[in-house]
Design an enzyme around this catalytic site. Sequence first.
Site, PDB file in Angstrom:
ATOM      1  N   CYS A  71     -32.565 -21.925  34.940  1.00 62.34           N
ATOM      2  CA  CYS A  71     -33.676 -21.116  35.430  1.00 62.34           C
ATOM      3  C   CYS A  71     -34.611 -21.978  36.265  1.00 62.34           C
ATOM      4  O   CYS A  71     -35.060 -23.029  35.823  1.00 62.34           O
ATOM      5  CB  CYS A  71     -34.445 -20.527  34.254  1.00 62.34           C
ATOM      6  SG  CYS A  71     -35.973 -19.704  34.735  1.00 62.34           S
ATOM      7  N   CYS A  77     -42.449 -21.655  32.623  1.00 58.35           N
ATOM      8  CA  CYS A  77     -42.396 -20.495  31.743  1.00 58.35           C
ATOM      9  C   CYS A  77     -42.588 -20.926  30.299  1.00 58.35           C
ATOM     10  O   CYS A  77     -42.121 -21.971  29.873  1.00 58.35           O
ATOM     11  CB  CYS A  77     -41.047 -19.798  31.910  1.00 58.35           C
ATOM     12  SG  CYS A  77     -40.808 -18.411  30.803  1.00 58.35           S
ATOM     13  N   CYS A 163     -34.526 -13.277  34.241  1.00 59.85           N
ATOM     14  CA  CYS A 163     -34.528 -14.264  33.160  1.00 59.85           C
ATOM     15  C   CYS A 163     -33.088 -14.445  32.696  1.00 59.85           C
ATOM     16  O   CYS A 163     -32.398 -13.473  32.391  1.00 59.85           O
ATOM     17  CB  CYS A 163     -35.383 -13.760  32.009  1.00 59.85           C
ATOM     18  SG  CYS A 163     -35.133 -14.696  30.487  1.00 59.85           S
ATOM     19  N   GLN A 311     -32.752  -7.141  15.781  1.00 53.66           N
ATOM     20  CA  GLN A 311     -32.465  -8.535  16.103  1.00 53.66           C
ATOM     21  C   GLN A 311     -32.087  -8.664  17.584  1.00 53.66           C
ATOM     22  O   GLN A 311     -31.323  -7.853  18.090  1.00 53.66           O
ATOM     23  CB  GLN A 311     -31.316  -9.038  15.227  1.00 53.66           C
ATOM     24  CG  GLN A 311     -31.689  -9.122  13.754  1.00 53.66           C
ATOM     25  CD  GLN A 311     -32.514 -10.344  13.433  1.00 53.66           C
ATOM     26  OE1 GLN A 311     -32.631 -11.259  14.239  1.00 53.66           O
ATOM     27  NE2 GLN A 311     -33.111 -10.363  12.255  1.00 53.66           N
ATOM     28  N   TYR A 340     -38.328  -8.117   2.639  1.00 49.33           N
ATOM     29  CA  TYR A 340     -38.627  -8.207   4.086  1.00 49.33           C
ATOM     30  C   TYR A 340     -37.416  -7.653   4.847  1.00 49.33           C
ATOM     31  O   TYR A 340     -36.832  -8.322   5.698  1.00 49.33           O
ATOM     32  CB  TYR A 340     -38.895  -9.660   4.525  1.00 49.33           C
ATOM     33  CG  TYR A 340     -39.967 -10.387   3.728  1.00 49.33           C
ATOM     34  CD1 TYR A 340     -41.313 -10.219   4.049  1.00 49.33           C
ATOM     35  CD2 TYR A 340     -39.637 -11.233   2.675  1.00 49.33           C
ATOM     36  CE1 TYR A 340     -42.302 -10.892   3.333  1.00 49.33           C
ATOM     37  CE2 TYR A 340     -40.620 -11.906   1.956  1.00 49.33           C
ATOM     38  CZ  TYR A 340     -41.950 -11.741   2.295  1.00 49.33           C
ATOM     39  OH  TYR A 340     -42.904 -12.419   1.578  1.00 49.33           O
ATOM     40  N   GLU A 361     -40.207  -3.453   2.688  1.00 47.19           N
ATOM     41  CA  GLU A 361     -40.630  -3.776   4.057  1.00 47.19           C
ATOM     42  C   GLU A 361     -42.029  -3.209   4.285  1.00 47.19           C
ATOM     43  O   GLU A 361     -42.343  -2.113   3.848  1.00 47.19           O
ATOM     44  CB  GLU A 361     -39.611  -3.168   5.039  1.00 47.19           C
ATOM     45  CG  GLU A 361     -40.072  -2.996   6.464  1.00 47.19           C
ATOM     46  CD  GLU A 361     -40.434  -4.293   7.173  1.00 47.19           C
ATOM     47  OE1 GLU A 361     -39.708  -5.299   7.031  1.00 47.19           O
ATOM     48  OE2 GLU A 361     -41.474  -4.290   7.867  1.00 47.19           O
ATOM     49  N   ASP A 410     -35.721 -12.445   3.797  1.00 46.18           N
ATOM     50  CA  ASP A 410     -35.697 -12.758   5.234  1.00 46.18           C
ATOM     51  C   ASP A 410     -37.116 -12.610   5.768  1.00 46.18           C
ATOM     52  O   ASP A 410     -37.417 -11.679   6.513  1.00 46.18           O
ATOM     53  CB  ASP A 410     -34.724 -11.802   5.948  1.00 46.18           C
ATOM     54  CG  ASP A 410     -34.566 -12.128   7.430  1.00 46.18           C
ATOM     55  OD1 ASP A 410     -35.103 -13.161   7.893  1.00 46.18           O
ATOM     56  OD2 ASP A 410     -33.905 -11.339   8.130  1.00 46.18           O
ATOM     57  N   CYS A 437     -36.488 -17.901   9.607  1.00 44.68           N
ATOM     58  CA  CYS A 437     -36.611 -18.183  11.041  1.00 44.68           C
ATOM     59  C   CYS A 437     -37.521 -19.372  11.289  1.00 44.68           C
ATOM     60  O   CYS A 437     -37.886 -19.653  12.426  1.00 44.68           O
ATOM     61  CB  CYS A 437     -37.075 -16.949  11.807  1.00 44.68           C
ATOM     62  SG  CYS A 437     -38.563 -16.225  11.139  1.00 44.68           S
TER      63      CYS A 437
HETATM   64  N1  SAH Z   1     -33.994  -8.577   7.844  1.00 40.15           N
HETATM   65  C1  SAH Z   1     -34.608  -7.739   8.829  1.00 40.15           C
HETATM   66  C2  SAH Z   1     -35.980  -8.167   9.334  1.00 40.15           C
HETATM   67  C3  SAH Z   1     -36.465  -9.539   9.072  1.00 40.15           C
HETATM   68  S1  SAH Z   1     -37.905  -9.951  10.010  1.00 40.15           S
HETATM   69  C4  SAH Z   1     -33.693  -7.533   9.994  1.00 40.15           C
HETATM   70  O1  SAH Z   1     -32.826  -8.336  10.246  1.00 40.15           O
HETATM   71  O2  SAH Z   1     -33.839  -6.557  10.692  1.00 40.15           O
HETATM   72  C5  SAH Z   1     -39.158  -9.970   8.771  1.00 40.15           C
HETATM   73  C6  SAH Z   1     -39.636  -8.595   8.363  1.00 40.15           C
HETATM   74  O3  SAH Z   1     -40.686  -8.765   7.399  1.00 40.15           O
HETATM   75  C7  SAH Z   1     -40.254  -7.753   9.473  1.00 40.15           C
HETATM   76  O4  SAH Z   1     -39.581  -6.527   9.501  1.00 40.15           O
HETATM   77  C8  SAH Z   1     -41.719  -7.585   9.068  1.00 40.15           C
HETATM   78  O5  SAH Z   1     -42.229  -6.314   9.398  1.00 40.15           O
HETATM   79  C9  SAH Z   1     -41.643  -7.740   7.579  1.00 40.15           C
HETATM   80  N2  SAH Z   1     -42.870  -8.185   6.898  1.00 40.15           N
HETATM   81  C10 SAH Z   1     -43.824  -9.041   7.354  1.00 40.15           C
HETATM   82  N3  SAH Z   1     -44.743  -9.263   6.402  1.00 40.15           N
HETATM   83  C11 SAH Z   1     -44.374  -8.542   5.322  1.00 40.15           C
HETATM   84  C12 SAH Z   1     -44.911  -8.367   4.005  1.00 40.15           C
HETATM   85  N4  SAH Z   1     -46.028  -8.986   3.648  1.00 40.15           N
HETATM   86  N5  SAH Z   1     -44.256  -7.575   3.141  1.00 40.15           N
HETATM   87  C13 SAH Z   1     -43.088  -6.959   3.510  1.00 40.15           C
HETATM   88  N6  SAH Z   1     -42.547  -7.071   4.728  1.00 40.15           N
HETATM   89  C14 SAH Z   1     -43.160  -7.858   5.630  1.00 40.15           C
END
Ligand code: SAH
Length: 481
Positions: A71, A77, A163, A311, A340, A361, A410, A437
Amino acid sequence: MEKNEILTVTIEDMGSAGEGIGRADGYTLFVKDAVIGDTVETRIVKAKKKYAYARLERVLEPSPFRVEPRCPYARQCGGCQLQAMSYERQLIYKQNKIRGDLIHLGGFREEEADAVLEPIVGMEEPFRYRNKAQYPVGTARNGEPVTGFYAGRTHTIIPNTDCCLGREENKEILEKILAYLKENRVPAFNEETGKGLIRHILIRTGFDSGQIMVCLILNVGPGSKGGQGKKAFLPAQEKLIGALRSIPGMTSISVNLNAERTNVIMGRETHTLWGEEKITDSLYLRDVGKGSFERTGEKVSFRISPVSFYQVNPQQTEKLYSLALAYAGLTGKETVWDIYCGIGTISLFLAAYAGKVYGVEAVERAVEDARENARLNGIENAEFFAGKAEEVLPELYEKEGIWADVIVVDPPRKGCDSAVLDTMLKMRPERIVYVSCDPATLARDLKVLREGGYEVKRGRGVDQFGGTVHVETVCFLARKA
Ligand code: SAH
């Protein structure tokens, strides 16, 4: 050491933001855009007692890992920090980052970290991997609309419709939208004055389905019907639709309303202008046994709206979640909690192999998506709870005595809330799969789980974001006997 001083330095290490690190005259220098192995001429930008930030002026002797970024805007960027480093070396950087965090933040001894960590899973092609692009729209000095990416740490738009992390097709879409804006004198949003109409352009492509979604984010308050009670949100709206609908794969054209003066891109209200409200895409289970990660025939399909979380790198997500599933070691009977869970991506992969899956979630819309996606795939053993994990989980544990054989987490970058970790330890699952992550918060949380009676058996990085410093990690923990 003083500001503007010129120094020659050899880069010996890389920091967590992708900056090169070298030493000169007893100082540690942090040099953005320098690559490990480079000898560079730098100019001091900010000097502290023991360290300084410096600007890369000239590469005197390039590192063997230095490559020409694909790029032309890679340096300006804010998106890519590592494009000047070969992809192979990027993977080593990420592997080292995970290892270093386990040791320095997670309390692992070096041998322990080396015993659990498996080689990072890289991408076959580290470009054109993103299925989603969010382009800000602004006005150039000559008054014409522009779109591109923000320069690092600013909101200055660098014009660029191509991009190289996104799809090639995005260019045509963006250019058609820019032409429409220009011809119809549709003003771009101005962050300073709060005036203007078009804020962002969102493009999403289902890599498996080929379906494309375009959503224009408008500076319009909620509840607006769009002129004359019709669904007209844009001047000469039919011209825009006419230009976009002929693009192969175009499935959904919409507007999203956001009149708030914030950095949050999407507002609450979305209106479909043409086509479907959502696109569909599928993720496939991969065979993790052989290391080649070939797709199996098994897949889960998702309906995705402009505001849904999905994702961004589907190829690598398949590998990551297939590893998570393998680590979970399910036999068909287990009760699994997916904390999550977002739109249920992991939950729905687990469901076919578990007795029952529960997801938690915070974002209500995502939970609705998760339920819809369960129905779409004929999955009946998955149940989703909306609310903050740190509130929902302890409450369900106290009131209903919930338990789990396996817990999958997650979390977002900041990691698990301590109340979540506490409750996980009380639930005493046999196995925990931690998808992360951010290796720093992963390491911090693993320390708590290890002290709470769990052993980390395996861990593996999966690169979802080539060219950037980000890396995903999945870890498998077992309860000690
Ligand atoms: N495993 C899922 C998303 C993971 S990303 C996938 O692959 O699609 C992390 C997620 O945690 C997000 O969706 C976000 O909205 C959620 N999140 C953030 N803080 C949170 C909390 N305090 N309690 C529950 N979920 C939460």
